[in-house]
Motif scaffolding. Structure first.
Motif, PDB file in Angstrom:
ATOM      1  N   ASP A  30      14.049  12.886  -5.106  1.00 31.00           N
ATOM      2  CA  ASP A  30      14.450  14.236  -4.701  1.00 31.00           C
ATOM      3  C   ASP A  30      13.964  15.168  -5.798  1.00 31.00           C
ATOM      4  OD1 ASP A  30      15.700  16.661  -4.105  1.00 31.00           O
ATOM      5  OD2 ASP A  30      17.494  15.673  -3.318  1.00 31.00           O
ATOM      6  N   ASP A  31      13.079  16.073  -5.458  1.00 24.54           N
ATOM      7  CA  ASP A  31      12.493  16.986  -6.438  1.00 24.54           C
ATOM      8  C   ASP A  31      13.352  18.226  -6.691  1.00 24.54           C
ATOM      9  OD1 ASP A  31      10.310  15.267  -6.691  1.00 24.54           O
ATOM     10  OD2 ASP A  31       9.206  16.274  -5.084  1.00 24.54           O
ATOM     11  N   SER A  32      14.549  18.266  -6.113  1.00 13.10           N
ATOM     12  CA  SER A  32      15.473  19.397  -6.267  1.00 13.10           C
ATOM     13  C   SER A  32      14.820  20.711  -5.852  1.00 13.10           C
ATOM     14  CB  SER A  32      15.986  19.483  -7.706  1.00 13.10           C
ATOM     15  OG  SER A  32      16.691  18.322  -8.052  1.00 13.10           O
ATOM     16  N   ASP A  33      14.000  20.633  -4.811  1.00 12.05           N
ATOM     17  CA  ASP A  33      13.326  21.830  -4.305  1.00 12.05           C
ATOM     18  C   ASP A  33      13.927  22.290  -2.978  1.00 12.05           C
ATOM     19  OD1 ASP A  33      12.477  19.810  -2.644  1.00 12.05           O
ATOM     20  OD2 ASP A  33      10.343  20.045  -3.057  1.00 12.05           O
ATOM     21  N   GLY A  34      15.066  21.693  -2.624  1.00 14.18           N
ATOM     22  CA  GLY A  34      15.732  22.066  -1.385  1.00 14.18           C
ATOM     23  C   GLY A  34      15.258  21.290  -0.175  1.00 14.18           C
ATOM     24  N   LYS A  35      14.244  20.473  -0.334  1.00 17.84           N
ATOM     25  CA  LYS A  35      13.713  19.696   0.791  1.00 17.84           C
ATOM     26  C   LYS A  35      14.422  18.354   0.952  1.00 17.84           C
ATOM     27  CE  LYS A  35       9.118  21.737   0.474  1.00 17.84           C
ATOM     28  NZ  LYS A  35       7.686  21.492   0.246  1.00 17.84           N
ATOM     29  N   GLY A  36      15.207  17.957  -0.041  1.00 18.99           N
ATOM     30  CA  GLY A  36      15.944  16.694   0.030  1.00 18.99           C
ATOM     31  C   GLY A  36      15.123  15.509  -0.429  1.00 18.99           C
ATOM     32  N   ALA A  37      15.736  14.348  -0.274  1.00 19.64           N
ATOM     33  CA  ALA A  37      15.100  13.099  -0.715  1.00 19.64           C
ATOM     34  C   ALA A  37      13.970  12.704   0.229  1.00 19.64           C
ATOM     35  CB  ALA A  37      16.141  11.992  -0.777  1.00 19.64           C
ATOM     36  N   TYR A  38      13.031  11.958  -0.312  1.00 21.50           N
ATOM     37  CA  TYR A  38      11.918  11.433   0.471  1.00 21.50           C
ATOM     38  C   TYR A  38      11.510  10.086  -0.103  1.00 21.50           C
ATOM     39  CZ  TYR A  38       9.024  13.156  -3.392  1.00 21.50           C
ATOM     40  OH  TYR A  38       8.480  13.382  -4.631  1.00 21.50           O
ATOM     41  N   ILE A  39      10.707   9.357   0.671  1.00 21.20           N
ATOM     42  CA  ILE A  39      10.219   8.049   0.232  1.00 21.20           C
ATOM     43  C   ILE A  39       9.044   8.284  -0.710  1.00 21.20           C
ATOM     44  CG2 ILE A  39       9.174   5.874   0.948  1.00 21.20           C
ATOM     45  CD1 ILE A  39      10.615   6.306   3.701  1.00 21.20           C
ATOM     46  N   LYS A  40       9.229   7.864  -1.963  1.00 18.12           N
ATOM     47  CA  LYS A  40       8.155   8.009  -2.950  1.00 18.12           C
ATOM     48  C   LYS A  40       7.255   6.781  -2.946  1.00 18.12           C
ATOM     49  CE  LYS A  40       7.138   8.678  -7.788  1.00 18.12           C
ATOM     50  NZ  LYS A  40       7.640   8.760  -9.142  1.00 18.12           N
ATOM     51  N   GLU A  41       7.878   5.597  -2.800  1.00 20.77           N
ATOM     52  CA  GLU A  41       7.105   4.352  -2.838  1.00 20.77           C
ATOM     53  C   GLU A  41       7.693   3.378  -1.828  1.00 20.77           C
ATOM     54  OE1 GLU A  41       5.975   1.047  -6.219  1.00 20.77           O
ATOM     55  OE2 GLU A  41       6.319   3.120  -6.861  1.00 20.77           O
ATOM     56  N   TRP A  42       6.830   2.690  -1.090  1.00 21.09           N
ATOM     57  CA  TRP A  42       7.218   1.743  -0.048  1.00 21.09           C
ATOM     58  C   TRP A  42       6.535   0.412  -0.327  1.00 21.09           C
ATOM     59  CZ3 TRP A  42      10.751   2.215   3.751  1.00 21.09           C
ATOM     60  CH2 TRP A  42      10.745   1.257   4.776  1.00 21.09           C
ATOM     61  N   ASN A  43       7.314  -0.622  -0.627  1.00 19.82           N
ATOM     62  CA  ASN A  43       6.757  -1.927  -0.981  1.00 19.82           C
ATOM     63  C   ASN A  43       7.289  -3.031  -0.074  1.00 19.82           C
ATOM     64  OD1 ASN A  43       5.315  -0.916  -3.275  1.00 19.82           O
ATOM     65  ND2 ASN A  43       7.257  -0.792  -4.344  1.00 19.82           N
ATOM     66  N   LEU A  44       7.436  -2.745   1.191  1.00 23.98           N
ATOM     67  CA  LEU A  44       7.908  -3.745   2.150  1.00 23.98           C
ATOM     68  C   LEU A  44       6.762  -4.167   3.064  1.00 23.98           C
ATOM     69  CD1 LEU A  44      11.363  -2.190   3.109  1.00 23.98           C
ATOM     70  CD2 LEU A  44      10.964  -4.251   1.760  1.00 23.98           C
ATOM     71  N   SER A  45       6.938  -5.321   3.696  1.00 23.32           N
ATOM     72  CA  SER A  45       5.888  -5.859   4.576  1.00 23.32           C
ATOM     73  C   SER A  45       5.802  -5.126   5.910  1.00 23.32           C
ATOM     74  CB  SER A  45       6.126  -7.348   4.814  1.00 23.32           C
ATOM     75  OG  SER A  45       7.393  -7.542   5.408  1.00 23.32           O
ATOM     76  N   ILE A  46       6.833  -4.369   6.252  1.00 22.48           N
ATOM     77  CA  ILE A  46       6.793  -3.590   7.498  1.00 22.48           C
ATOM     78  C   ILE A  46       6.253  -2.194   7.189  1.00 22.48           C
ATOM     79  CG2 ILE A  46       8.653  -4.877   8.612  1.00 22.48           C
ATOM     80  CD1 ILE A  46      10.570  -2.600   7.825  1.00 22.48           C
ATOM     81  N   SER A  47       5.805  -1.511   8.229  1.00 20.01           N
ATOM     82  CA  SER A  47       5.235  -0.177   8.052  1.00 20.01           C
ATOM     83  C   SER A  47       6.285   0.815   7.576  1.00 20.01           C
ATOM     84  CB  SER A  47       4.673   0.338   9.378  1.00 20.01           C
ATOM     85  OG  SER A  47       3.644  -0.506   9.831  1.00 20.01           O
ATOM     86  N   GLU A  48       5.847   1.744   6.746  1.00 22.04           N
ATOM     87  CA  GLU A  48       6.732   2.824   6.310  1.00 22.04           C
ATOM     88  C   GLU A  48       7.108   3.654   7.538  1.00 22.04           C
ATOM     89  OE1 GLU A  48       6.570   6.739   3.422  1.00 22.04           O
ATOM     90  OE2 GLU A  48       5.377   4.986   2.872  1.00 22.04           O
ATOM     91  N   PRO A  49       8.388   3.987   7.689  1.00 22.43           N
ATOM     92  CA  PRO A  49       8.798   4.719   8.887  1.00 22.43           C
ATOM     93  C   PRO A  49       8.321   6.167   8.883  1.00 22.43           C
ATOM     94  CG  PRO A  49      10.631   4.528   7.368  1.00 22.43           C
ATOM     95  CD  PRO A  49       9.509   3.699   6.800  1.00 22.43           C
ATOM     96  N   THR A  50       8.077   6.662  10.080  1.00 23.04           N
ATOM     97  CA  THR A  50       7.753   8.076  10.252  1.00 23.04           C
ATOM     98  C   THR A  50       9.067   8.854  10.284  1.00 23.04           C
ATOM     99  OG1 THR A  50       7.892   7.955  12.658  1.00 23.04           O
ATOM    100  CG2 THR A  50       5.727   7.492  11.659  1.00 23.04           C
ATOM    101  N   ASP A  51       8.983  10.167  10.195  1.00 24.25           N
ATOM    102  CA  ASP A  51      10.185  10.995  10.297  1.00 24.25           C
ATOM    103  C   ASP A  51      10.876  10.773  11.640  1.00 24.25           C
ATOM    104  OD1 ASP A  51       9.815  12.051   7.764  1.00 24.25           O
ATOM    105  OD2 ASP A  51       8.828  13.877   8.480  1.00 24.25           O
TER     106      ASP A  51
END
Length: 109
Positions: A30-51
């Motif tokens: 969370d960059d404290s820019d009002g946009k909230g938390a987000y996925i910075k890094e994804w290290n799983l065998s399944i695809s990173e989820p879309t919004d």
């Protein structure tokens, strides 16, 4: 609105991944820019989820968070396991009534 981490857990469970380590598998930021938390890094065998895929988990995540709060409340109300065992030994029917009351007063979704 459910936390991002809970929606990610629900997404992963729906796709066959039962455990997510948020220190190794998925890193949030969370960059404290009002946009909230987000996925910075994804290290799983399944695809990173879309919004959209995360939004689809909103209801399940809300239910999970509500039930987690109920479980925590119940756990505190049940008391120490040693004391429960003593209570069961002395009067199992009274223990059953007390546990039922706790569950009735703290229903899961």
């Amino acid at each position: 609105m459910a936390n991002l981490s809970t929606k990610i857990k629900m997404y992963c469970e729906a796709n066959g991944v039962s455990n997510v380590d948020f220190m190794k598998d998925v890193m949030l930021q969370d960059d404290s820019d009002g946009k909230g938390a987000y996925i910075k890094e994804w290290n799983l065998s399944i695809s990173e989820p879309t919004d959209a895929q995360l939004s689809a988990q909103e209801s399940a995540a809300d239910t999970e968070e509500a039930n987690a709060q109920v479980r925590s409340t119940r756990r505190l109300a049940y008391g120490d396991i040693g004391e429960q065992l003593d209570e069961i030994y002395k009067d199992i029917d009274a223990w059953k009534a007390r546990i039922k009351s706790i569950k009735d007063n703290n229903p899961k979704s």
